[in-house]
Design a protein around this motif. Structure first.
Motif, PDB file in Angstrom:
ATOM      1  N   GLY A 180       0.823  -1.197   0.000  1.00  0.00           N
ATOM      2  CA  GLY A 180       0.000   0.000   0.000  1.00  0.00           C
ATOM      3  C   GLY A 180       0.857   1.247   0.000  1.00  0.00           C
ATOM      4  O   GLY A 180       2.078   1.188   0.201  1.00  0.00           O
ATOM      5  N   LEU A 181       0.193   2.369  -0.226  1.00  0.00           N
ATOM      6  CA  LEU A 181       0.851   3.672  -0.288  1.00  0.00           C
ATOM      7  C   LEU A 181       0.172   4.608   0.696  1.00  0.00           C
ATOM      8  O   LEU A 181      -1.045   4.536   0.903  1.00  0.00           O
ATOM      9  N   VAL A 182       0.959   5.483   1.297  1.00  0.00           N
ATOM     10  CA  VAL A 182       0.450   6.421   2.283  1.00  0.00           C
ATOM     11  C   VAL A 182       0.874   7.823   1.858  1.00  0.00           C
ATOM     12  O   VAL A 182       2.056   8.071   1.609  1.00  0.00           O
ATOM     13  N   VAL A 183      -0.087   8.724   1.769  1.00  0.00           N
ATOM     14  CA  VAL A 183       0.177  10.098   1.352  1.00  0.00           C
ATOM     15  C   VAL A 183      -0.207  11.031   2.488  1.00  0.00           C
ATOM     16  O   VAL A 183      -1.297  10.902   3.064  1.00  0.00           O
ATOM     17  N   GLY A 184       0.673  11.971   2.806  1.00  0.00           N
ATOM     18  CA  GLY A 184       0.371  12.964   3.825  1.00  0.00           C
ATOM     19  C   GLY A 184      -0.674  13.942   3.325  1.00  0.00           C
ATOM     20  O   GLY A 184      -0.611  14.405   2.186  1.00  0.00           O
ATOM     21  N   LEU A 185      -1.635  14.249   4.166  1.00  0.00           N
ATOM     22  CA  LEU A 185      -2.698  15.187   3.816  1.00  0.00           C
ATOM     23  C   LEU A 185      -2.485  16.485   4.588  1.00  0.00           C
ATOM     24  O   LEU A 185      -2.737  16.547   5.789  1.00  0.00           O
ATOM     25  N   ALA A 224      -2.929  11.456  -4.525  1.00  0.00           N
ATOM     26  CA  ALA A 224      -3.276  10.138  -3.980  1.00  0.00           C
ATOM     27  C   ALA A 224      -4.219   9.393  -4.927  1.00  0.00           C
ATOM     28  O   ALA A 224      -4.044   8.195  -5.167  1.00  0.00           O
ATOM     29  N   GLN A 225      -5.190  10.091  -5.478  1.00  0.00           N
ATOM     30  CA  GLN A 225      -6.116   9.461  -6.416  1.00  0.00           C
ATOM     31  C   GLN A 225      -5.397   9.014  -7.688  1.00  0.00           C
ATOM     32  O   GLN A 225      -5.690   7.949  -8.231  1.00  0.00           O
ATOM     33  N   ARG A 226      -4.438   9.808  -8.142  1.00  0.00           N
ATOM     34  CA  ARG A 226      -3.656   9.429  -9.319  1.00  0.00           C
ATOM     35  C   ARG A 226      -2.807   8.188  -9.032  1.00  0.00           C
ATOM     36  O   ARG A 226      -2.677   7.320  -9.894  1.00  0.00           O
ATOM     37  N   PHE A 248      -1.690   2.835 -10.409  1.00  0.00           N
ATOM     38  CA  PHE A 248      -1.001   1.644  -9.930  1.00  0.00           C
ATOM     39  C   PHE A 248      -1.918   0.616  -9.265  1.00  0.00           C
ATOM     40  O   PHE A 248      -1.489  -0.497  -8.981  1.00  0.00           O
ATOM     41  N   GLY A 249      -3.155   0.983  -8.978  1.00  0.00           N
ATOM     42  CA  GLY A 249      -4.121   0.037  -8.450  1.00  0.00           C
ATOM     43  C   GLY A 249      -3.865  -0.444  -7.036  1.00  0.00           C
ATOM     44  O   GLY A 249      -4.475  -1.414  -6.600  1.00  0.00           O
ATOM     45  N   LEU A 250      -2.991   0.215  -6.312  1.00  0.00           N
ATOM     46  CA  LEU A 250      -2.706  -0.166  -4.927  1.00  0.00           C
ATOM     47  C   LEU A 250      -3.589   0.623  -3.969  1.00  0.00           C
ATOM     48  O   LEU A 250      -4.023   1.735  -4.289  1.00  0.00           O
ATOM     49  N   PRO A 251      -3.838   0.081  -2.780  1.00  0.00           N
ATOM     50  CA  PRO A 251      -4.543   0.867  -1.773  1.00  0.00           C
ATOM     51  C   PRO A 251      -3.707   2.098  -1.415  1.00  0.00           C
ATOM     52  O   PRO A 251      -2.484   1.996  -1.257  1.00  0.00           O
TER      53      PRO A 251
END
Length: 153
Positions: free
Chosen positions: A58-63, A82-84, A89-92
């Protein structure tokens, strides 16, 4: 549900994106690199390489938000990023409140003897590390890119 495995964390910026990597099983994040180009094609090409190399779960993006939690323009841009990521890439992808991570990262680097210009190359990576560590620690609420809460174990 949080899955064990590798995760990549991102501190999004219009010019630079800090990247960190971590393992959920041991709940430790580490700075990885800074993507220092505003060109989206170059950014996503490098991200694709990182995903290939690290094979994250998974991927984590700071908001980013204002200190009181209200959104601003960078909030919208980070959500879009994050939506891109999810779309390409289709990952959470999870969003984590990143208030004050840059300030904490600056302080950590200052304590390590890096000041001013010498901080820049590492600052975004350290902020990404803090974002990913926050996700691992369960601090704050992690949101998926569609805005729903993530279940915590």
């Amino acid at each position: 549900m949080i899955m064990n495995g590798t995760y990549l964390g991102f501190d999004f910026g219009e010019v630079r994106i800090g990247v960190a990597v971590g393992e959920r099983l041991v709940a430790l994040a580490h700075p990885l690199e800074t993507l220092a180009t505003p060109n989206n094609d170059e950014r996503f090409a490098r991200i694709a390489t990182l995903l290939h190399d690290w094979q994250p779960e998974g991927l984590v993006v700071g908001l980013p938000t204002h200190a009181d939690g209200t959104p601003h323009e960078m909030t919208r841009l980070a959500r879009r990023f994050a939506q891109r990521l999810h779309g390409r890439f289709g990952l959470p992808v999870f969003l984590v409140d990143e208030r004050h991570t840059s300030l904490v990262a600056e302080e950590m680097l200052r304590e390590a003897g890096l000041r001013g210009r010498r901080q820049k190359p590492a600052l975004d990576q350290i902020a990404a590390q803090l974002i990913l560590q926050t996700y691992f620690d369960g601090g704050g609420e992690a949101l998926d890119v569609k805005g729903g809460s993530e279940e915590r174990e």
